[in-house]
Design an enzyme around this catalytic site. Structure first.
Site: not given
Ligand SMILES: Cc1cc2nc3c(=O)[nH]c(=O)nc-3n(C[C@H](O)[C@H](O)[C@H](O)COP(=O)(O)OP(=O)(O)OC[C@H]3O[C@@H](n4cnc5c(N)ncnc54)[C@H](O)[C@@H]3O)c2cc1C
Length: 300
Positions: A154, A204, A295
């Site tokens: 992570r 998480s 996280e």
């Molecule tokens: C129901 C649920 C289940 C989940 N299960 C998991 C799991 O099993 N495993 C896991 O690892 N995570 C899990 N997550 C957490 C999350 O889904 C992941 O971390 C996901 O990869 C985040 O992607 P996002 O596009 O939504 O990022 P965002 O939430 O939009 O952003 C997260 C971070 O990434 C940065 N960011 C986003 N896009 C970019 C980019 N293009 N360039 C630079 N920085 C960027 C943002 O600035 C922010 O700091 C879960 C979340 C939920 C709600």
């Protein structure tokens, strides 16, 4: 776009407002980002908003939403825009007979967000099949090789540098389409029980603790061996032992099923989330002498 509600941008469904949001397309992304930097305007990149706690006070700067989402299947892998939903990448890979993403099925959010936090599930991480990433580094667009991205559990270099992920090239091994699709379906079934589709949460809250880390070494003697999964001490287990399950502050509660999951009933505030997070950290520090690491990311 003007006068954005951050609760509408995030899966936790909380947070105040932001005056401006730019939806970046592939062509205008570098120019818009350059202008923001030139004018010294603070900005925050949002992908799917699934790992974010947005402040109740809102965000003073500009929200930058990665909106380009093309996926190209190549002979030896996949070229993918940062704004593509991770699930779309999983499906494309499975259908094309490329192995490596099948266990990531059901992780919400974009490929950019997944690479930022090196998202993973069931023993696999999104960075595993990665070859290189196209970024905007503050002055220009360039490719960086995987070995320059400092991927760990992570974690990645993107948590330390203000780079924007634009595109990723994955070089992938071949697998059997049917089996890959079957595996993803099975995982989605398990996940749908754990995270019903309308759940207002950010996944998480805290990172698990690798046994090999200094924190892990401190804890290992106190852990029942059967609780250690994939070389990590699950924070959910530690939190259970301090009575986290069902804890509540205002409209936010710790899930009764997973102590590392906070749920918003729809009227929750980021301040309530933070109060619970701080309480939980304190309880763990007192009982185990270690400081949990979030996280989730804070948008404030
Ligand atoms: C129901 C649920 C289940 C989940 N299960 C998991 C799991 O099993 N495993 C896991 O690892 N995570 C899990 N997550 C957490 C999350 O889904 C992941 O971390 C996901 O990869 C985040 O992607 P996002 O596009 O939504 O990022 P965002 O939430 O939009 O952003 C997260 C971070 O990434 C940065 N960011 C986003 N896009 C970019 C980019 N293009 N360039 C630079 N920085 C960027 C943002 O600035 C922010 O700091 C879960 C979340 C939920 C709600």
């Amino acid at each position: 776009m003007k006068n954005i509600k951050l609760k509408n941008l995030t899966s936790f469904r909380l947070g105040g407002g932001a005056r401006v949001m730019y939806c970046l397309e592939e062509k205008n992304a570098p120019l818009i980002l350059k202008n923001l930097i030139k004018k010294k305007i603070n900005y925050f990149v949002v992908g799917g908003g699934t790992n974010i706690i947005a402040s109740d006070k809102g965000f003073e700067g500009v929200i930058v939403k990665i909106s380009f989402n093309k996926i190209q299947v190549l002979k030896s892998g996949i070229l993918c825009d940062a704004g593509a939903p991770l699930m779309k990448l999983v499906n494309e890979a499975n259908r094309s007979g490329f192995a490596g993403f099948e266990t990531l099925a059901g992780i919400p959010g974009t490929v950019g967000g997944a690479l930022f936090g090196n998202a993973g599930a069931y023993g696999k991480e999104v960075s595993e099949g990665l070859s290189k990433i196209k970024i905007f580094d503050g002055s220009r667009v360039r490719w960086i090789a995987k070995n320059k991205c400092a991927f760990a559990y992570r974690d990645s270099i993107f948590k330390k540098r203000p780079w924007v992920i634009l595109q990723a090239l994955f070089k992938l091994k071949r697998g059997d389409k049917k089996n890959l699709i079957k595996k993803s379906k099975e995982i989605i079934c398990i996940r749908n029980k754990k995270y019903p589709p309308d759940l207002k949460c950010a996944g998480s809250i805290f990172k698990n603790i690798p046994v090999k880390s200094s924190m892990g070494q401190k804890l290992i003697k106190k852990m029942p061996p059967e609780k250690i999964i994939g070389g990590k001490i699950p924070v959910g287990f530690l939190l259970e032992t301090v009575g986290a399950k069902g804890m509540r502050v205002g409209e936010i509660r710790v899930s009764e099923d997973h102590a590392n999951l906070l749920i918003n009933n729809g009227r929750g505030k980021a301040d309530e989330v933070k109060t619970i997070i701080n309480n939980l950290k304190l309880k763990i520090k007192r009982k185990y002498g270690v400081v949990l690491e979030e996280e989730v990311r804070y948008l404030e």
